[in-house]
Scaffold this active site. Structure first.
Site, PDB file in Angstrom:
ATOM      1  N   HIS A 159       0.811  -1.214   0.000  1.00  0.00           N
ATOM      2  CA  HIS A 159       0.000   0.000   0.000  1.00  0.00           C
ATOM      3  C   HIS A 159       0.845   1.264   0.000  1.00  0.00           C
ATOM      4  CE1 HIS A 159      -3.336  -2.651   1.320  1.00  0.00           C
ATOM      5  NE2 HIS A 159      -2.384  -3.237   2.005  1.00  0.00           N
ATOM      6  N   CYS A 160       2.126   1.156   0.352  1.00  0.00           N
ATOM      7  CA  CYS A 160       2.899   2.360   0.654  1.00  0.00           C
ATOM      8  C   CYS A 160       3.995   2.673  -0.356  1.00  0.00           C
ATOM      9  CB  CYS A 160       3.511   2.229   2.050  1.00  0.00           C
ATOM     10  SG  CYS A 160       2.280   2.105   3.380  1.00  0.00           S
TER      11      CYS A 160
END
Length: 419
Positions: free
Chosen positions: A260-261
């Site tokens: 997600h990052c």
């Protein structure tokens, strides 16, 4: 009746926060628009690595955890934390989830309530984007009527050492009173709280953390490409450099970055710099280019390895070990392993994969999931280690597989090639 906490988003950030808050004495309402998630949570079935089923059972039995899709359950909240995703859309920050949460929450805000954003985003989002939505929808003003804060999430899924409770939490507020309310809330949740002077500092803090990792991973990824061409063992060089007790931090190459990052957050910073200052953030753009092309490099190296063994990739059976974006985690969204699988499929390979951490109820599309048995491995023309889960038997993998291409430095032997 205890203080009412609303957590918008019940994913890998929001669900651990909700569980921790229940144990801290809050009455927690979890809101998630994904009906599949809500159904599983109400059945006490966790889909998040850091929350086991027993924790969900205990939360439900306490009577202090309610989860659903209806914002009406959030009425009369004391604190609300927004933990929704912030993806990129055509290279531009996509704040639709934050906007939707803000618009839905605004009519429910009452004087004295606290709203905290945890979603990773560019500096200025909380004050310039979320604040107007909350004020317009509520008819109230911050900081006069309600409190507004930002605290970047620092969840590392699958990390057994650093979890929500013992990871220091950076907190900020739109003014001193909001900072104090935000600090007081998190002091009940985590051990150490780190206040900073402004919302923008806290927002930049998160982007700095992930950009640091992204750039250094790109460095060792590119170094691994050139070291292999120069005939140098990059893994041995990294091990040697890691003995230095100062001025060095260990990073290792791999098939790319995912989750997600790392593939997203640095681009938020690059976009903000370009939009506000008119400059390119060259480090970030170069890191993006290197890391984005690592799955292609992995396939290229695999093709070379098969060619040396008089095999074409088309028609070869390729067994992928690990589909998740990181070790001992189960999320395979934005995973470089999935990109490798897609490229191999387009080239005509018979792709099979094993990953015990990936949810069996949601297998990646187009990938046949099988068990990594000795029989399966021995019948593969190539076995590719993409995610080095500790549960894999690497001694057996090396012993029975005709050809192992290892992107994580877990196997050694005459039949093994490393990234």
């Amino acid at each position: 009746m205890g203080e009412k906490l609303v957590v918008v988003g019940q994913g890998y950030v929001g669900l651990p926060l909700a569980m921790r808050a229940v144990s801290a004495g809050f009455d927690v309402v979890g809101i998630d628009l994904d009906e599949w998630r809500v159904k599983r949570l109400n059945a006490a079935e966790s889909y998040v690595e850091d929350v086991d089923d027993d924790l969900l059972v205990a939360a439900h039995r306490s009577g202090r955890y309610l989860v659903g899709t209806d914002y009406a359950d959030a009425e009369a909240f004391d604190v609300c934390v927004i933990t929704v995703p912030t993806p990129l859309r055509e290279g531009v920050p996509d704040l639709r989830h934050i906007g939707s949460a803000g618009e839905s929450l605004a009519p429910l805000i009452r004087p004295g309530a606290t709203v905290i954003l945890e979603s990773t985003t560019y500096p200025g989002t909380t004050e310039e984007y979320l604040r107007p939505l909350l004020e317009e929808g509520s008819g109230l003003c911050t900081p006069e009527d309600f409190f507004l804060g930002y605290s970047p999430e620092r969840i590392d899924p699958g990390n057994p050492r650093w979890q929500l409770e013992n990871t220091p939490k950076v907190v900020s507020g739109i003014d001193e009173a909001s900072l104090e309310r935000t600090r007081e809330f998190y002091e009940r949740i985590v051990r150490d709280v780190v206040p900073v002077s402004s919302l923008q500092v806290a927002e930049l803090c998160k982007l700095l953390e992930n950009t640091f990792r992204h750039v250094n991973i790109a460095l060792v990824n590119e170094l691994s490409i050139f070291a292999q061409q120069l005939g140098i063992d990059v893994w041995e060089a990294i091990d040697a450099a890691s003995t230095k007790p100062f001025g060095y931090m260990r990073f290792t190459p791999g098939p790319g970055v995912g989750g997600h990052c790392l593939p997203i957050d640095p681009s938020y910073l690059s976009w903000k710099v370009k939009r506000s200052l008119g400059h390119n953030f060259r480090f970030v753009e170069l890191a993006n280019d290197i890391n984005d092309h690592m799955p292609d490099h992995v396939v290229h190296r695999l093709i070379l390895g098969l060619n040396q063994r008089r095999k074409a990739v088309k028609g070869s059976r390729v067994f992928l070990l690990g589909l998740a974006y990181k070790k001992n985690a189960g999320d395979c969204r934005e995973s470089p392993a999935i990109e490798v699988a897609k490229v191999l499929g387009k080239l005509g390979a018979d792709v099979r994969a094993a990953d015990p951490h990936v949810d069996a109820l949601m297998p990646p599309p187009g990938i046949e999931i099988v068990q990594p048995t000795a029989g399966e491995l021995s019948q593969a023309d190539a076995v590719v280690i993409l995610t080095d889960h500790d549960c894999f038997d690497y001694e057996m993998i090396q012993r029975v597989s005709p050809f192992v291409f290892d992107t994580r430095d877990r196997c050694r032997g005459a039949n093994v090639e490393r990234l």
